[in-house]
Enzyme design. Structure first.
Site, PDB file in Angstrom:
ATOM      1  CB  SER A 109      36.809  42.149  29.769  1.00 30.18           C
ATOM      2  OG  SER A 109      35.574  42.821  29.932  1.00 30.18           O
ATOM      3  CE1 TYR A 127      34.372  44.329  34.583  1.00 27.12           C
ATOM      4  CE2 TYR A 127      33.552  43.219  32.617  1.00 27.12           C
ATOM      5  CZ  TYR A 127      34.595  43.523  33.478  1.00 27.12           C
ATOM      6  OH  TYR A 127      35.859  43.042  33.224  1.00 27.12           O
ATOM      7  CE  LYS A 165      36.119  46.740  32.959  1.00 20.96           C
ATOM      8  NZ  LYS A 165      37.301  47.265  33.652  1.00 20.96           N
ATOM      9  CB  THR A 189      42.078  36.071  31.043  1.00 23.28           C
ATOM     10  OG1 THR A 189      41.145  36.656  31.974  1.00 23.28           O
ATOM     11  CG2 THR A 189      42.314  37.028  29.879  1.00 23.28           C
TER      12      THR A 189
END
Length: 206
Positions: free
Chosen positions: A101, A114, A118, A147
């Protein structure tokens, strides 16, 4: 068993020659077994698409001390294991596409653990592309904007607030991502790149 219960509802959504399996690849040996099963079933392995996502949104002061380790194990270590195991099966070359992402390239509050993982995947993929170039294995990262899945996991009102910043005010649909993956694996001229698919979102946020 439990694995069959997870897989069965998915089989009706796909057509063609495929095999849905549920593997735990936190251990390298398990990743090897997974890919060995693929090769024994289909004869070869030439494309890997990794999408490991453990979304987490909470202030760093409120996150459990082990949350970073948990996301690392689920999202990065598993990806590392699969990529490492794939090399010996791609003797004639191949393609590896890692999908993450936009948290990997921009700073978003309350997603530190997170976002850290990534971001690490971007560096991992670039290094992997450099090391595997002699094997004719291309490695690229696709970075996704908003998304359906991200929208469903976000706080109420998040998408409405964000829409003016997104070109055409639309979320990214699955078939659009599939088309980009198909393009990347169809060419030998692109490797080590980070492809941003976000309808211009990062243009407005960076």
């Amino acid at each position: 068993g439990e694995r069959e219960e997870l897989i069965s509802p998915l089989t009706s959504r796909f057509k063609g020659n495929f095999k849905l399996v549920n593997y735990e690849v936190k251990e390298y040996s398990h990743a090897v077994k997974l890919l060995d099963d693929v090769v024994r079933t289909y004869g070869k392995l030439d494309i890997i698409v990794n999408l490991h996502d453990t979304f987490w949104r909470k202030r760093i002061t409120c996150s459990p001390p082990n949350k970073l380790d948990e996301i690392y194990t689920k999202d990065l270590k598993t990806m590392y294991n699969v990529c490492k195991a794939a090399i010996s099966y791609m003797s004639e070359g191949g393609n590896i596409v890692n999908v993450i992402s936009i948290h990997g390239i921009i700073g978003i509050p309350q997603t530190i653990e997170y976002s850290t993982i990534k971001s690490a995947i971007v560096g991992f993929t670039k290094s992997l592309a450099s090391e595997l170039s002699n094997y004719n294995i291309n490695c690229n990262t696709i970075i996704l904007g908003i998304t359906d899945e991200i929208a469903s996991q976000s706080p109420k009102g998040f998408l409405k607030e964000l829409q003016p910043k997104v070109l055409e005010a639309k979320i990214i649909e699955a078939h659009e991502v599939v088309n980009i993956i198909k393009f990347l694996v169809s060419t030998s001229s692109i490797t080590g790149q980070t492809i941003i698919v976000d309808r211009g979102l990062t243009t407005f946020l960076i």
